[in-house]
Design an enzyme around this catalytic site. Structure first.
Site, mmCIF file in Angstrom:
data_model
loop_
_atom_site.group_PDB
_atom_site.id
_atom_site.type_symbol
_atom_site.label_atom_id
_atom_site.label_comp_id
_atom_site.label_asym_id
_atom_site.label_seq_id
_atom_site.Cartn_x
_atom_site.Cartn_y
_atom_site.Cartn_z
ATOM 1 N N CYS A 238 -86.206 42.799 -1.020
ATOM 2 C CA CYS A 238 -85.478 42.112 -2.134
ATOM 3 C C CYS A 238 -84.889 40.763 -1.399
ATOM 4 C CB CYS A 238 -84.401 43.019 -2.692
ATOM 5 S SG CYS A 238 -83.428 42.158 -4.073
ATOM 6 N N LYS B 2 -91.891 49.091 1.898
ATOM 7 C CA LYS B 2 -92.356 47.581 1.385
ATOM 8 C C LYS B 2 -91.477 46.349 2.019
ATOM 9 C CE LYS B 2 -93.597 45.506 -2.974
ATOM 10 N NZ LYS B 2 -92.662 44.558 -3.109
ATOM 11 N N GLY C 181 -98.148 42.952 -8.638
ATOM 12 C CA GLY C 181 -96.827 42.730 -9.342
ATOM 13 C C GLY C 181 -97.179 42.055 -10.406
ATOM 14 N N PRO D 151 -93.489 48.054 -7.461
ATOM 15 C CA PRO D 151 -92.299 48.396 -8.285
ATOM 16 C C PRO D 151 -91.878 47.157 -8.731
ATOM 17 C CG PRO D 151 -91.900 48.494 -5.874
ATOM 18 C CD PRO D 151 -93.609 48.353 -6.107
ATOM 19 N N MET D 152 -91.325 46.808 -10.062
ATOM 20 C CA MET D 152 -90.614 45.810 -10.570
ATOM 21 C C MET D 152 -89.639 46.281 -11.454
ATOM 22 S SD MET D 152 -93.731 43.330 -11.364
ATOM 23 C CE MET D 152 -95.072 44.097 -12.099
ATOM 24 N N ALA D 153 -88.366 45.902 -10.933
ATOM 25 C CA ALA D 153 -87.052 46.347 -11.631
ATOM 26 C C ALA D 153 -86.901 45.791 -12.891
ATOM 27 C CB ALA D 153 -85.971 45.635 -10.831
ATOM 28 N N GLY E 236 -99.283 40.323 -2.772
ATOM 29 C CA GLY E 236 -98.934 38.913 -2.826
ATOM 30 C C GLY E 236 -100.147 38.117 -3.528
#
Ligand SMILES: Cc1cc2nc3c(=O)[nH]c(=O)nc-3n(C[C@H](O)[C@H](O)[C@H](O)COP(=O)(O)O)c2cc1C
Length: 372
Positions: free
Chosen positions: A100, A142, A227, A15-17, A204
């Site tokens: 976050c 996560k 990501g 997930p990437m805002a 990562g």
């Protein structure tokens, strides 16, 4: 496996805002298999049915396994949000964000600061699992390694989440203090994998399909979460699929500039479609331009013009000026992209580190939606 759902290849779009909206997910899904997670949604905004939040939960009709990430700090609100996901049929999978590192969030005890408060963390996860269960929704978490090297939480939090009944645990193998700097600690992922029985997903620094194979080999993880590597490179999911199906000798996917231009055009079209508005779709697309062109010999003026487009026709006119035959730049391979910011001391609420068993719900930690 996530619950009853087989994930093949074992790849998850992180997930990437601001990035992993319905348009970007579709673009990536067109490249390869896996699970593609929606942008993070704040639990409080969801239960309050804030229109902008509800609009962000948008899935394409052909999105078989709808995956949603929630961010919450209050066990009751998180459970209510998960229940709402089930009752309203909003998604097929829920992931909880405990990673976050943004100061505005950790300063109030949210995101990557939260697992340190182990009882509160345990309550959030177990209430969320219980709320998801009647709907058959697999719930995952996560997280990061911890706040900093002196305050690591990942093994303890992973065990607590397993005890609570999660379907899998994903680890972004950096501390909050590291933000996106340095290297992800794949040894920590291996440690977590050894400690847990539920599936572990490693996250990562996967920039190429070959990195994913190396991570699996190094850590024994059940799957990988990708990501920044796919920013401006949605074909990374084709590369990952090739790597997982063909093994180490696979042929990397290396599009020419002409092929990249076609994908850029498609991305912008999908964004315009998703946002119902050409101007907004083009504005949202602009942030992707530099990622797509990274490493290609394209002049500054053309790059700048592409990053200022206001219409699809203008985009296509500018893309036509690119040399379609240019090969993919080898020196852009295996390189970090997107956020690589410096480490920074983690802002925490007063006394946070001295009160691990305090279950008080932190106040004001649910107003942000900046991801992480
Ligand atoms: C722009 C951006 C937005 C992000 N938003 C979220 C988010 O909403 N939720 C989350 O759990 N992680 C978020 N992350 C972190 C990523 O999911 C991922 O854990 C991190 O980038 C490390 O993986 P990578 O090395 O493959 O990039 C975000 C990362 C970036 C670069």
């Amino acid at each position: 496996m996530l619950g009853d759902h087989v994930v093949n290849p074992p790849v998850v779009l992180a997930p990437m805002a601001g990035i992993t909206n319905v348009a970007f997910r579709r673009l990536c899904r067109e490249q390869g298999g896996g699970v593609y997670v929606c942008e993070m949604i704040t639990t409080r905004a969801l239960v309050e049915r804030i229109p902008k939040t509800l609009k962000m939960i948008s899935f394409a009709e052909d999105e078989g396994f709808r995956s949603l990430q929630l961010y919450g700090v209050d066990p009751d609100v998180t459970a209510a949000a998960v229940r709402m996901v089930g009752e309203d049929g909003l998604a097929d999978h829920v992931d909880l964000n405990f990673g976050c590192p943004v100061p505005k969030v950790t300063r109030r005890g949210g995101g990557s600061a939260l697992p340190w408060r182990r009882r509160l963390f345990g309550r959030i996860v177990s209430q969320a699992v219980a709320a998801a269960k009647p709907f058959g929704i697999p719930l995952t978490i996560k997280m990061r390694k911890g706040i900093d090297d002196d305050h690591l939480t990942y093994v303890e939090a992973g065990l607590a989440a397993q005890e609570a009944g999660v379907a899998a645990v994903a680890l972004h193998a950096r501390t909050a203090e590291q933000r996106y700097s340095g290297k992800a600690d794949w040894d920590a992922i291996a440690t977590l994998k050894q400690a847990l029985d539920v599936p572990v997903l490693g996250n990562g620094d996967i920039w190429e399909g070959s990195d994913a194979l190396r991570m699996v080999e190094h850590t024994g993880v059940d799957g990988v979460v990708v990501g920044r590597g796919c920013l401006g490179r949605p074909w990374l999911f084709a590369d990952l699929e090739a790597a997982f199906t063909q093994g180490a000798g696979y042929r990397p996917v290396l599009p020419t500039l002409g092929e990249v231009a076609k994908i850029m055009s498609r991305h912008a079209e999908l964004l315009v479609d998703a946002l119902d508005d050409e101007k907004h779709g083009c504005a949202d697309f602009r942030k992707h331009v530099a990622w797509y062109l990274k490493g290609f010999p394209v002049g500054g003026d053309l790059r700048r013009s592409l990053a200022m487009i206001t219409s699809l026709a203008q985009l296509d006119d500018l893309l036509a000026l690119l040399d379609p035959s240019l090969p993919f730049p080898a020196d852009a391979l295996g390189q970090p992209r997107g956020r690589v910011n410096a480490p920074g001391k983690v802002s925490l609420p007063y006394g946070w580190l001295d009160s691990r068993d305090d279950e008080t719900v932190p106040e004001g930690a649910e107003t942000e939606d900046s991801g992480g």
